[in-house]
Enzyme design. Structure first.
Site, mmCIF file in Angstrom:
data_model
loop_
_atom_site.group_PDB
_atom_site.id
_atom_site.type_symbol
_atom_site.label_atom_id
_atom_site.label_comp_id
_atom_site.label_asym_id
_atom_site.label_seq_id
_atom_site.Cartn_x
_atom_site.Cartn_y
_atom_site.Cartn_z
ATOM 1 N N HIS A 121 0.813 -1.216 0.000
ATOM 2 C CA HIS A 121 0.000 0.000 0.000
ATOM 3 C C HIS A 121 0.848 1.268 0.000
ATOM 4 O O HIS A 121 0.373 2.327 0.391
ATOM 5 C CB HIS A 121 -0.973 -0.005 1.190
ATOM 6 C CG HIS A 121 -2.072 -1.025 1.057
ATOM 7 N ND1 HIS A 121 -2.960 -1.321 2.058
ATOM 8 C CD2 HIS A 121 -2.416 -1.807 0.014
ATOM 9 C CE1 HIS A 121 -3.812 -2.249 1.638
ATOM 10 N NE2 HIS A 121 -3.496 -2.569 0.404
ATOM 11 N N GLY A 188 -2.256 -9.567 12.282
ATOM 12 C CA GLY A 188 -2.773 -8.229 12.585
ATOM 13 C C GLY A 188 -3.464 -7.559 11.418
ATOM 14 O O GLY A 188 -3.393 -6.346 11.265
ATOM 15 N N SER A 190 -7.305 -7.359 9.321
ATOM 16 C CA SER A 190 -8.722 -7.751 9.342
ATOM 17 C C SER A 190 -9.066 -8.591 8.112
ATOM 18 O O SER A 190 -10.126 -9.198 8.050
ATOM 19 C CB SER A 190 -9.617 -6.508 9.391
ATOM 20 O OG SER A 190 -9.334 -5.680 8.278
HETATM 21 P P1 OAD Z 1 -7.523 -3.130 10.104
HETATM 22 O O1 OAD Z 1 -7.674 -1.975 11.012
HETATM 23 O O2 OAD Z 1 -8.616 -3.402 9.136
HETATM 24 O O3 OAD Z 1 -7.340 -4.465 10.966
HETATM 25 C C1 OAD Z 1 -6.414 -4.509 12.025
HETATM 26 C C2 OAD Z 1 -6.441 -5.926 12.572
HETATM 27 O O4 OAD Z 1 -5.472 -6.021 13.591
HETATM 28 C C3 OAD Z 1 -7.786 -6.333 13.193
HETATM 29 O O5 OAD Z 1 -8.145 -7.626 12.707
HETATM 30 C C4 OAD Z 1 -7.482 -6.374 14.701
HETATM 31 O O6 OAD Z 1 -8.236 -7.387 15.351
HETATM 32 C C5 OAD Z 1 -6.016 -6.725 14.688
HETATM 33 N N1 OAD Z 1 -5.251 -6.286 15.857
HETATM 34 C C6 OAD Z 1 -5.384 -5.142 16.582
HETATM 35 N N2 OAD Z 1 -4.432 -5.060 17.520
HETATM 36 C C7 OAD Z 1 -3.673 -6.181 17.384
HETATM 37 C C8 OAD Z 1 -2.506 -6.675 18.037
HETATM 38 N N3 OAD Z 1 -1.916 -6.004 19.048
HETATM 39 N N4 OAD Z 1 -2.008 -7.865 17.641
HETATM 40 C C9 OAD Z 1 -2.587 -8.564 16.630
HETATM 41 N N5 OAD Z 1 -3.665 -8.139 15.964
HETATM 42 C C10 OAD Z 1 -4.192 -6.960 16.325
HETATM 43 O O7 OAD Z 1 -6.115 -2.980 9.372
HETATM 44 P P2 OAD Z 1 -5.609 -3.695 8.044
HETATM 45 O O8 OAD Z 1 -6.095 -5.085 7.939
HETATM 46 O O9 OAD Z 1 -4.143 -3.455 7.970
HETATM 47 O O10 OAD Z 1 -5.779 0.711 3.430
HETATM 48 O O11 OAD Z 1 -6.330 -2.810 6.948
HETATM 49 C C11 OAD Z 1 -6.068 -3.042 5.609
HETATM 50 C C12 OAD Z 1 -6.155 -1.749 4.850
HETATM 51 O O12 OAD Z 1 -7.396 -1.109 5.104
HETATM 52 C C13 OAD Z 1 -5.127 -0.704 5.254
HETATM 53 O O13 OAD Z 1 -3.876 -0.870 4.623
HETATM 54 C C14 OAD Z 1 -5.781 0.585 4.867
HETATM 55 C C15 OAD Z 1 -7.156 0.299 5.413
HETATM 56 O O14 OAD Z 1 -8.194 1.051 4.946
HETATM 57 C C16 OAD Z 1 -5.873 1.930 2.882
HETATM 58 O O15 OAD Z 1 -5.817 2.969 3.508
HETATM 59 C C17 OAD Z 1 -6.034 1.896 1.407
#
Ligand code: OAD
Length: 252
Positions: A121, A188, A190
């Site tokens: 990204h 980590g 979603s």
């Molecule tokens: P998300 O915010 O969608 O998901 C974060 C994940 O991390 C969730 O499943 C939480 O349960 C988990 N989580 C939180 N704290 C944690 C910890 N300490 N250890 C392990 N897991 C933990 O973030 P992403 O999946 O990265 O894109 O989101 C994907 C994309 O959506 C991002 O790159 C961004 C966003 O919109 C753009 O901006 C285009």
């Protein structure tokens, strides 16, 4: 928390020729950087992505969009790699070959010392001109919003916005690695944003074992061979501590 790591997973990692880890915002959460989809304090609980993270939003209001990215950039500037980032560096050293595919734009994997990072990204640390295309690293705080290029064009962060294509080379590499690995970690994330979320499916279809590390279930949980529930900053150090260095004498 109980960080016991299944023996079968350790065996799978010791015998793996190639390990891929896909990381998301949860890996940087313990560095103080908000995730996107936490119900209370995720970025998308407080702001609308269509106001800040689309090409249309930038065209409408470049000052607001670039101020928001600058705010996030300053937050990342203060953040330090956490035990999850550091454990992934150790994973690179203890497994034969590791590819780290990240959706994170903070470069904390690189700051921790990971070598083989694919930025799906983009990054907050580079900005590019929408007119002449010049892209360069930007470490100093920005003063003007929106920032302007010497050619007079508007400069934007070199991140991927909703509705935009992912960087071609990074995406090709990510698909290639997902299809080639023996063990695929989703850590980590979603796993709701595609195409990143598709990589775990590609890996499984090509025979990889799937490991999920997360504090709560995701759409990948029911597909995973191993689900390690807990914070990445606790689970990953326990995992790498349980791994022995690979036998370098074995033929690949
Ligand atoms: P998300 O915010 O969608 O998901 C974060 C994940 O991390 C969730 O499943 C939480 O349960 C988990 N989580 C939180 N704290 C944690 C910890 N300490 N250890 C392990 N897991 C933990 O973030 P992403 O999946 O990265 O894109 O989101 C994907 C994309 O959506 C991002 O790159 C961004 C966003 O919109 C753009 O901006 C285009």
């Amino acid at each position: 928390m109980n960080c016991s790591i299944p023996n079968e997973l350790l065996e799978a990692l010791r015998s793996a020729r190639f390990v891929v880890a896909l990381t998301g915002a949860g890996v940087s959460a313990e560095s103080g950087i908000p995730t996107f989809r936490e119900p209370m304090d995720g970025w998308w609980a407080r702001f609308r992505p269509e106001d800040l993270a689309t090409p249309e939003a930038f065209a409408r209001d470049p000052a607001t969009v670039t101020r928001w990215y600058e705010w996030r950039r300053q937050l990342c500037a203060k953040a330090k790699p956490n035990p999850a980032h550091r454990a992934l560096v150790q994973l690179e050293r203890r497994c034969r070959r590791v590819s780290l595919i990240t959706q994170n734009v903070d470069r904390l994997h690189q700051a921790a010392g990971s070598q083989n990072v694919v930025e799906l990204h983009g990054t907050l640390w580079e900005w590019r001109c929408v007119r002449c295309g010049q892209q360069r690293e930007e470490r100093q705080p920005l003063r003007d919003f929106p920032p302007l290029c010497s050619c007079g064009g508007l400069r934007r962060p070199a991140v991927v916005w909703f509705g935009e294509a992912l960087p071609e080379a990074a995406l090709a590499r990510a698909y290639h690695d997902a299809a080639a690995c023996d063990v695929f970690f989703a850590i980590g994330t979603s796993a709701v944003v595609w195409p990143a979320a598709e990589l775990a499916h590609v890996a499984r279809q090509h025979g990889a074992r799937l490991v999920e590390i997360n504090v709560r279930p995701t759409p990948l949980t029911s597909l995973a061979d191993w689900v390690l529930t807990g914070r990445a900053g606790e689970v990953l150090p326990a995992l790498v501590a349980a791994l022995q260095p690979p036998d370098r004498e074995q033929p690949f």
